[in-house]
Motif scaffolding. Structure first.
Motif, PDB file in Angstrom:
ATOM      1  N   ARG A 140       0.887  -1.160   0.000  1.00 41.53           N
ATOM      2  CA  ARG A 140       0.000   0.000   0.000  1.00 41.53           C
ATOM      3  C   ARG A 140       0.924   1.208   0.000  1.00 41.53           C
ATOM      4  N   VAL A 156       1.282   4.611   0.703  1.00 43.20           N
ATOM      5  CA  VAL A 156       0.530   5.567   1.504  1.00 43.20           C
ATOM      6  C   VAL A 156       1.505   6.502   2.211  1.00 43.20           C
ATOM      7  N   TYR A 215      -5.764   5.859  12.713  1.00 46.90           N
ATOM      8  CA  TYR A 215      -4.674   5.998  11.749  1.00 46.90           C
ATOM      9  C   TYR A 215      -5.285   6.617  10.493  1.00 46.90           C
ATOM     10  N   GLN A 255      -3.414   7.505   0.158  1.00 47.02           N
ATOM     11  CA  GLN A 255      -2.936   6.401  -0.675  1.00 47.02           C
ATOM     12  C   GLN A 255      -2.962   6.812  -2.142  1.00 47.02           C
ATOM     13  N   HIS A 273      -5.068  -8.438   0.265  1.00 43.88           N
ATOM     14  CA  HIS A 273      -4.763  -8.922   1.611  1.00 43.88           C
ATOM     15  C   HIS A 273      -6.002  -8.726   2.488  1.00 43.88           C
ATOM     16  N   HIS A 319      -7.127  -8.129   6.888  1.00 43.99           N
ATOM     17  CA  HIS A 319      -6.644  -7.887   8.252  1.00 43.99           C
ATOM     18  C   HIS A 319      -7.823  -7.614   9.161  1.00 43.99           C
ATOM     19  N   ARG A 359     -12.264   4.405   3.076  1.00 40.79           N
ATOM     20  CA  ARG A 359     -11.621   5.229   2.044  1.00 40.79           C
ATOM     21  C   ARG A 359     -12.526   6.406   1.800  1.00 40.79           C
ATOM     22  N   HIS A 361      -9.316  -7.598   0.170  1.00 36.24           N
ATOM     23  CA  HIS A 361      -9.468  -6.373  -0.623  1.00 36.24           C
ATOM     24  C   HIS A 361      -8.200  -6.064  -1.390  1.00 36.24           C
ATOM     25  N   HIS A 406      -6.867  -3.026  -4.641  1.00 36.18           N
ATOM     26  CA  HIS A 406      -7.258  -1.818  -5.358  1.00 36.18           C
ATOM     27  C   HIS A 406      -6.590  -1.853  -6.724  1.00 36.18           C
ATOM     28  N   ASP A 452      -7.209   7.149   3.506  1.00 35.03           N
ATOM     29  CA  ASP A 452      -7.461   5.926   4.261  1.00 35.03           C
ATOM     30  C   ASP A 452      -7.622   6.299   5.726  1.00 35.03           C
ATOM     31  N   LEU A 483      -8.093   4.027   9.296  1.00 37.79           N
ATOM     32  CA  LEU A 483      -8.223   2.691   9.883  1.00 37.79           C
ATOM     33  C   LEU A 483      -8.207   2.769  11.405  1.00 37.79           C
TER      34      LEU A 483
HETATM   35  O1  GTQ Z   1      -5.562  -0.274   1.686  1.00 34.02           O
HETATM   36  O2  GTQ Z   1      -5.579  -2.108   2.820  1.00 34.02           O
HETATM   37  O3  GTQ Z   1      -3.445   3.059   4.649  1.00 34.02           O
HETATM   38  O4  GTQ Z   1      -3.986  -2.340   4.861  1.00 34.02           O
HETATM   39  C1  GTQ Z   1      -2.992   1.011   5.738  1.00 34.02           C
HETATM   40  C2  GTQ Z   1      -3.136  -0.350   5.785  1.00 34.02           C
HETATM   41  C3  GTQ Z   1      -4.291   1.073   3.729  1.00 34.02           C
HETATM   42  C4  GTQ Z   1      -5.247  -0.931   2.689  1.00 34.02           C
HETATM   43  C5  GTQ Z   1      -3.570   1.710   4.696  1.00 34.02           C
HETATM   44  C6  GTQ Z   1      -3.850  -1.009   4.807  1.00 34.02           C
HETATM   45  C7  GTQ Z   1      -4.447  -0.288   3.769  1.00 34.02           C
END
Ligand code: GTQ
Length: 343
Positions: A68, A70, A89, A93, A104, A106, A112, A145, A147, A159, A161
């Motif tokens: 990612r 970012v 957080y 991105q 991936h 998590h 977004r 997910h 992108h 982003d 989270l």
């Molecule tokens: O797009 O899955 O800014 O896993 C930080 C961790 C974005 C993402 C982030 C992430 C993602």
């Protein structure tokens, strides 16, 4: 209190320490403080300034290598923590034309908020959705997910989270998909058609904590905001404000992050307001100012501002100003911690 008493106490504390015991009374006031301590500072990331760095990041690393790509929006008073607020957080991105950020999943939940570009999608749990500026998109916990940018412009989104929250509970897992792109199993637009029209599939049941609508398109949101301005004076503290809901139960759209959007009509100034949730704002349209303490932040499109919890702020709209807002309010509400004050 005399020295002898003090010495006896200190000696007692030291002996207790050998048994992993500590006296509460020396710590009670800081463990149970009178009001929230300020965590982090109020800060603005002007998009004109940070956009250059976001774009330059593509010269240094590909989305595939970065996983990612970012640039983290790190609260200047919380350096090294990757926190924008105490519990959230955030980052910007970037996905260049032709790139894929590999699949991936998590336990952290992500949202977004689309900033600029066209022609990129995010795929969540088997459904692709195109990302258009102003759209609010949810990536629920533990959903695959990835992108992809199929257009010809760089795509940038905010982003946000619940990483610090997940870290607090230390209950985090992640998994990389064996393929860059996870399987697409439903047509684009399926979720919005089923759940986002004021209709629901008959007999629908769910185990998800998230809204089944995972893209709230800005075109619709904007229409709703403007309709509100015709229906009476804006709320003195919030303006014309709406929250993103889970249509199944009317609750917040995500279990850990509350999301809202507001329109402040030109010339409106809000009254001071504070709440225990530290906030992340992004300007969607328009110009204005956010005042917090002695600080005045000019607001322009795509600027990001954070305000720590329990700091009062006001917002002034120079022209019609649209602000998206994310915070941990939903989590605080569920746990009984949330407090707010209209001043
Ligand atoms: O797009 O899955 O800014 O896993 C930080 C961790 C974005 C993402 C982030 C992430 C993602």
């Amino acid at each position: 209190m005399n020295d002898a008493v003090n010495q006896q106490r200190e000696a007692f504390y030291q002996r207790a320490d050998t048994q992993a015991l500590a006296p509460l009374w020396t710590r009670l006031k800081s463990l149970v403080p009178q009001w929230p301590a300020q965590v982090g500072v109020a800060h603005r990331w002007g998009y004109d300034d940070v956009r250059k760095f976001v774009m330059e990041s593509a010269e240094h690393i590909s989305a595939k290598e970065a996983e990612r790509r970012v640039m983290i929006l790190e609260n200047p008073a919380l350096k090294g923590t990757s926190q924008i607020t105490h519990s959230l957080y955030a980052g910007l991105q970037l996905l260049m034309p032709g790139e894929v950020a590999p699949a991936h999943r998590h336990t952290q939940s992500a949202l977004r908020f689309i900033v600029e570009g066209n022609g990129a999608y995010t795929a969540v749990d088997g459904e692709k959705t195109m990302m258009t500026p102003g759209d609010f998109v949810i990536t629920p916990s533990w959903t695959w997910h990835h992108h992809g940018n199929e257009g010809n412009t760089p795509m940038v989104w905010l982003d946000c989270l619940d990483i610090p929250m997940a870290m607090f509970f230390n209950s985090t897992f992640r998994e990389d998909h064996h393929a860059d792109e996870a399987a697409i199993t439903r047509p684009t637009g399926d979720a919005l058609a089923r759940y986002g029209q004021g209709l629901l599939p008959v007999g629908h049941t769910t185990t998800s904590l998230n809204s089944p609508v995972f893209n709230y398109p800005y075109a619709r949101t904007r229409e709703a905001l403007h309709a509100l301005t015709k229906a009476g004076a804006p709320d003195p503290h919030f303006g014309c404000q709406l929250r993103y809901v889970n249509p199944l139960d009317g609750g917040w759209a995500m279990p850990t992050i509350s999301t809202m959007i507001r329109l402040l009509p030109a010339g409106v100034s809000t009254l001071p307001y504070r709440s225990t949730d530290g906030a992340v704002f992004i300007v969607v349209e328009g110009e204005g100012e956010l005042h917090v303490g002695e600080i005045k932040f000019a607001l322009k499109p795509h600027d990001v501002v954070t305000v720590p919890g329990w700091m009062a702020y006001t917002i002034r709209a120079q022209n019609d100003l649209v602000l998206f807002q994310a915070s941990d309010r939903v989590a605080q509400e569920k746990l009984g911690f949330f407090r707010e004050q209209r001043m």
